[in-house]
Design a protein around this motif. Structure first.
Motif, PDB file in Angstrom:
ATOM      1  N   UNK A 199     -27.058   8.094  -9.340  1.00 50.80           N
ATOM      2  CA  UNK A 199     -27.070   6.889 -10.172  1.00 50.80           C
ATOM      3  C   UNK A 199     -28.303   6.044  -9.861  1.00 50.80           C
ATOM      4  N   UNK A 200     -28.603   5.883  -8.567  1.00 44.54           N
ATOM      5  CA  UNK A 200     -29.775   5.106  -8.174  1.00 44.54           C
ATOM      6  C   UNK A 200     -31.063   5.727  -8.674  1.00 44.54           C
ATOM      7  N   UNK A 201     -31.137   7.056  -8.657  1.00 52.13           N
ATOM      8  CA  UNK A 201     -32.324   7.757  -9.145  1.00 52.13           C
ATOM      9  C   UNK A 201     -32.529   7.510 -10.638  1.00 52.13           C
ATOM     10  N   UNK A 202     -31.431   7.518 -11.391  1.00 55.38           N
ATOM     11  CA  UNK A 202     -31.516   7.255 -12.836  1.00 55.38           C
ATOM     12  C   UNK A 202     -32.018   5.831 -13.084  1.00 55.38           C
ATOM     13  N   UNK A 203     -31.453   4.869 -12.342  1.00 57.25           N
ATOM     14  CA  UNK A 203     -31.874   3.468 -12.481  1.00 57.25           C
ATOM     15  C   UNK A 203     -33.347   3.319 -12.130  1.00 57.25           C
ATOM     16  N   UNK A 204     -33.761   3.965 -11.044  1.00 60.43           N
ATOM     17  CA  UNK A 204     -35.162   3.888 -10.619  1.00 60.43           C
ATOM     18  C   UNK A 204     -36.091   4.436 -11.694  1.00 60.43           C
ATOM     19  N   UNK A 205     -35.755   5.580 -12.266  1.00 64.50           N
ATOM     20  CA  UNK A 205     -36.603   6.190 -13.298  1.00 64.50           C
ATOM     21  C   UNK A 205     -36.694   5.289 -14.525  1.00 64.50           C
ATOM     22  N   UNK A 206     -35.571   4.691 -14.918  1.00 61.23           N
ATOM     23  CA  UNK A 206     -35.580   3.751 -16.042  1.00 61.23           C
ATOM     24  C   UNK A 206     -36.523   2.588 -15.747  1.00 61.23           C
ATOM     25  N   UNK A 231     -39.893  -3.526 -12.771  1.00 60.60           N
ATOM     26  CA  UNK A 231     -40.095  -3.397 -11.322  1.00 60.60           C
ATOM     27  C   UNK A 231     -38.840  -3.785 -10.554  1.00 60.60           C
ATOM     28  N   UNK A 232     -38.142  -4.826 -11.011  1.00 61.03           N
ATOM     29  CA  UNK A 232     -36.881  -5.211 -10.370  1.00 61.03           C
ATOM     30  C   UNK A 232     -35.866  -4.081 -10.491  1.00 61.03           C
ATOM     31  N   UNK A 233     -35.747  -3.495 -11.680  1.00 62.58           N
ATOM     32  CA  UNK A 233     -34.819  -2.388 -11.887  1.00 62.58           C
ATOM     33  C   UNK A 233     -35.184  -1.198 -11.005  1.00 62.58           C
ATOM     34  N   UNK A 234     -36.476  -0.925 -10.896  1.00 68.50           N
ATOM     35  CA  UNK A 234     -36.945   0.195 -10.078  1.00 68.50           C
ATOM     36  C   UNK A 234     -36.486   0.064  -8.636  1.00 68.50           C
ATOM     37  N   UNK A 235     -36.707  -1.108  -8.040  1.00 69.71           N
ATOM     38  CA  UNK A 235     -36.342  -1.270  -6.635  1.00 69.71           C
ATOM     39  C   UNK A 235     -34.838  -1.450  -6.444  1.00 69.71           C
ATOM     40  N   UNK A 236     -34.147  -1.898  -7.469  1.00 66.88           N
ATOM     41  CA  UNK A 236     -32.685  -1.890  -7.423  1.00 66.88           C
ATOM     42  C   UNK A 236     -32.187  -0.449  -7.352  1.00 66.88           C
ATOM     43  N   UNK A 237     -32.802   0.428  -8.146  1.00 68.96           N
ATOM     44  CA  UNK A 237     -32.453   1.843  -8.095  1.00 68.96           C
ATOM     45  C   UNK A 237     -32.729   2.446  -6.728  1.00 68.96           C
ATOM     46  N   UNK A 238     -33.850   2.069  -6.119  1.00 72.37           N
ATOM     47  CA  UNK A 238     -34.191   2.571  -4.783  1.00 72.37           C
ATOM     48  C   UNK A 238     -33.149   2.116  -3.767  1.00 72.37           C
ATOM     49  N   UNK A 280     -30.044   4.175  -4.178  1.00 72.04           N
ATOM     50  CA  UNK A 280     -30.269   5.511  -3.628  1.00 72.04           C
ATOM     51  C   UNK A 280     -30.144   5.530  -2.111  1.00 72.04           C
ATOM     52  N   UNK A 281     -30.737   4.539  -1.455  1.00 76.45           N
ATOM     53  CA  UNK A 281     -30.811   4.540   0.011  1.00 76.45           C
ATOM     54  C   UNK A 281     -29.646   3.816   0.671  1.00 76.45           C
ATOM     55  N   UNK A 282     -29.054   2.840  -0.026  1.00 76.93           N
ATOM     56  CA  UNK A 282     -28.013   1.974   0.535  1.00 76.93           C
ATOM     57  C   UNK A 282     -28.455   1.380   1.874  1.00 76.93           C
TER      58      UNK A 282
END
Length: 249
Positions: free
Chosen positions: A144-151, A192-199, A202-204
């Motif tokens: 899920x985090x990877x999808x958010x990051x890519x978006x 950019x905010x969405x990207x790092x939210x996805x990261x 992913x990492x928690x």
């Protein structure tokens, strides 16, 4: 020693990010269209940007690799994501711009300070503290985090491309149009905010969460300032546009 510094820096760093958000709501950082000479000596904005941004992958990589551990594959994925992002931001992004503006040296120094701390906290955590199972890449939060990051990456790069094309025409400031500019003034910041939210998803990791908060603390006030500037600059600026979050803010 590094572990002690890491353990004692996170909460103060988080608090400083929240304080920065409050300050930036009142004071617009003097670079780009808001640059002025009252903040001391200036330097090339392009070179300042490249210097300040390259610090992040350097610090991240040093403190990531310092343990010399046998990292699982997922850790290397996080390492690659971070460095690809900053290769684009520190090298490709400024080289693609037709940029002759200047910015205060103090702004570059403050960005260098941020990138040192942010690179250290995230790199040290992922390279020395984080433990992920061998099948972590199949977990819900990783996918899920990877999808958010890519978006977020797509939104950020596509929005930046629109601005770069406007600048390349050399016609001065114009109202950006198309894509998410239909809804917000700063979709590049939103991405950019969405990207790092996805990261973070992913990492928690706590440092990644703090990074998201810092990103919001910097970019939300900047977007509000840009939005007001566009409204004052262009009498026909679309009234339905928000600043950074579609239909909300």
């Amino acid at each position: 020693m590094l572990g002690l510094i890491y353990n004692n820096i996170l909460i103060p760093w988080l608090i400083l990010g929240l304080v920065t958000f409050l300050v930036l709501l009142k004071v617009t950082a003097p670079y780009g269209k808001f640059n002025n000479t009252s903040w001391g000596p200036n330097m090339s904005f392009k070179w300042g940007w490249m210097i300040q941004e390259i610090i992040s992958p350097i610090c991240f990589s040093i403190f990531f690799l310092i343990s010399c551990k046998d990292y699982p594959a997922v850790i290397w994925i996080f390492f690659i994501i971070w460095n690809i992002h900053y290769f684009n931001r520190s090298i490709l992004f400024p080289l693609r711009q037709k940029q002759t503006a200047s910015c205060p040296v103090v702004i570059v120094l403050s960005a260098i300070f941020f990138n040192i701390i942010n690179g250290f906290t995230n790199g040290y955590y992922l390279g020395n503290i984080a433990i992920y199972p061998s099948d972590y890449i199949y977990s819900i939060n990783f996918i899920f985090g990877c999808i958010i990051l890519i978006i977020g990456v797509i939104i950020n790069i596509k929005s930046d491309n629109i601005l770069i094309q406007i600048k390349k025409k050399g016609e001065g400031y114009k109202t950006p149009k198309g894509f998410l500019y239909k809804y917000i003034s700063c979709p590049n910041y939103f991405g950019e905010i969405i990207e790092w939210l996805g990261f973070y998803i992913m990492t928690l990791s706590f440092p990644a969460l703090i990074f998201v908060i810092w990103t919001m603390a910097n970019l939300i006030p900047r977007a509000l300032s840009n939005h007001r500037w566009y409204q004052n600059k262009f009498s026909d600026y679309p009234t339905e546009r928000k600043a950074i979050i579609p239909f909300i803010l």
